[in-house]
Design a protein around this motif. Structure first.
Motif, PDB file in Angstrom:
ATOM      1  N   UNK A  73       0.849  -1.188   0.000  1.00  0.00           N
ATOM      2  CA  UNK A  73       0.000   0.000   0.000  1.00  0.00           C
ATOM      3  C   UNK A  73       0.885   1.238   0.000  1.00  0.00           C
ATOM      4  N   UNK A  74       0.257   2.387  -0.057  1.00  0.00           N
ATOM      5  CA  UNK A  74       1.012   3.641  -0.014  1.00  0.00           C
ATOM      6  C   UNK A  74       1.790   3.790   1.287  1.00  0.00           C
ATOM      7  N   UNK A  75       1.350   3.141   2.345  1.00  0.00           N
ATOM      8  CA  UNK A  75       2.071   3.204   3.625  1.00  0.00           C
ATOM      9  C   UNK A  75       3.429   2.512   3.538  1.00  0.00           C
ATOM     10  N   UNK A  76       3.632   1.667   2.532  1.00  0.00           N
ATOM     11  CA  UNK A  76       4.902   0.964   2.346  1.00  0.00           C
ATOM     12  C   UNK A  76       5.903   1.762   1.509  1.00  0.00           C
ATOM     13  N   UNK A  77       5.463   2.878   0.940  1.00  0.00           N
ATOM     14  CA  UNK A  77       6.331   3.693   0.094  1.00  0.00           C
ATOM     15  C   UNK A  77       7.332   4.432   0.980  1.00  0.00           C
ATOM     16  N   UNK A  78       8.612   4.259   0.671  1.00  0.00           N
ATOM     17  CA  UNK A  78       9.683   4.847   1.481  1.00  0.00           C
ATOM     18  C   UNK A  78      10.180   6.177   0.930  1.00  0.00           C
ATOM     19  N   UNK A  79      10.105   6.327  -0.394  1.00  0.00           N
ATOM     20  CA  UNK A  79      10.677   7.517  -1.018  1.00  0.00           C
ATOM     21  C   UNK A  79       9.933   7.819  -2.312  1.00  0.00           C
ATOM     22  N   UNK A  80       9.709   9.102  -2.567  1.00  0.00           N
ATOM     23  CA  UNK A  80       9.082   9.535  -3.818  1.00  0.00           C
ATOM     24  C   UNK A  80       9.858  10.727  -4.367  1.00  0.00           C
ATOM     25  N   UNK A  81      10.150  10.670  -5.654  1.00  0.00           N
ATOM     26  CA  UNK A  81      10.688  11.816  -6.375  1.00  0.00           C
ATOM     27  C   UNK A  81       9.556  12.379  -7.215  1.00  0.00           C
ATOM     28  N   UNK A  82       9.256  13.655  -7.033  1.00  0.00           N
ATOM     29  CA  UNK A  82       8.203  14.331  -7.775  1.00  0.00           C
ATOM     30  C   UNK A  82       8.869  15.242  -8.794  1.00  0.00           C
ATOM     31  N   UNK A  83       8.476  15.093 -10.040  1.00  0.00           N
ATOM     32  CA  UNK A  83       8.996  15.946 -11.092  1.00  0.00           C
ATOM     33  C   UNK A  83       7.858  16.793 -11.638  1.00  0.00           C
ATOM     34  N   UNK A  84       8.020  18.095 -11.629  1.00  0.00           N
ATOM     35  CA  UNK A  84       7.024  19.030 -12.153  1.00  0.00           C
ATOM     36  C   UNK A  84       7.592  19.752 -13.371  1.00  0.00           C
ATOM     37  N   UNK A  85       6.771  19.907 -14.399  1.00  0.00           N
ATOM     38  CA  UNK A  85       7.234  20.646 -15.573  1.00  0.00           C
ATOM     39  C   UNK A  85       7.276  22.145 -15.302  1.00  0.00           C
TER      40      UNK A  85
END
Length: 117
Positions: free
Chosen positions: A57-69
């Motif tokens: 689930x999303x609770x298992x996500x450790x890291x996110x890279x967000x890229x915005x234009x």
């Protein structure tokens, strides 16, 4: 340690699992004409879908890279993110402004997670 590929294609896999660590490919919106809020919802739904396919689930996500234009979209993306993220288990996150691969794409996210069990 076994390496497993989720939905491999000729160029990339949707995710790659090594043991209990999973690397998601960049999640992108389906509607390139939508505003930042709708595109962010689509991208986060993609993360949820891939995580569910892997038993997490999303609770298992450790890291996110967000890229915005366009970094002007940062507040709109954050408004949707804040509704999605569990404040008890927020991942580490970085946000960058970049030129994205498709016209109209305003956001892309990649994630790394640790699956349960």
């Amino acid at each position: 340690m076994t390496v497993t590929h989720l939905n491999p294609g000729p160029r990339m896999s949707e995710a790659v699992r090594i043991g209990d660590i999973v690397f998601l490919a960049g999640q992108i919106p389906q509607d390139m004409s939508a505003g930042i809020e709708a595109q962010t919802e689509q991208v986060l739904a993609g993360i949820d879908r891939v995580m569910a396919a892997l038993g997490g689930t999303r609770a298992d996500v450790a890291s996110v890279q967000v890229w915005l234009s366009d970094m002007a979209d940062f507040p709109g993306m954050n408004a949707v993110w804040d509704k999605w993220v569990d404040p008890k288990t927020p991942p580490a996150r970085a946000t960058c402004g970049v030129a994205l691969a498709r016209p109209g794409m305003r956001v892309e996210m990649i994630a790394v997670a640790k699956l349960p069990g």
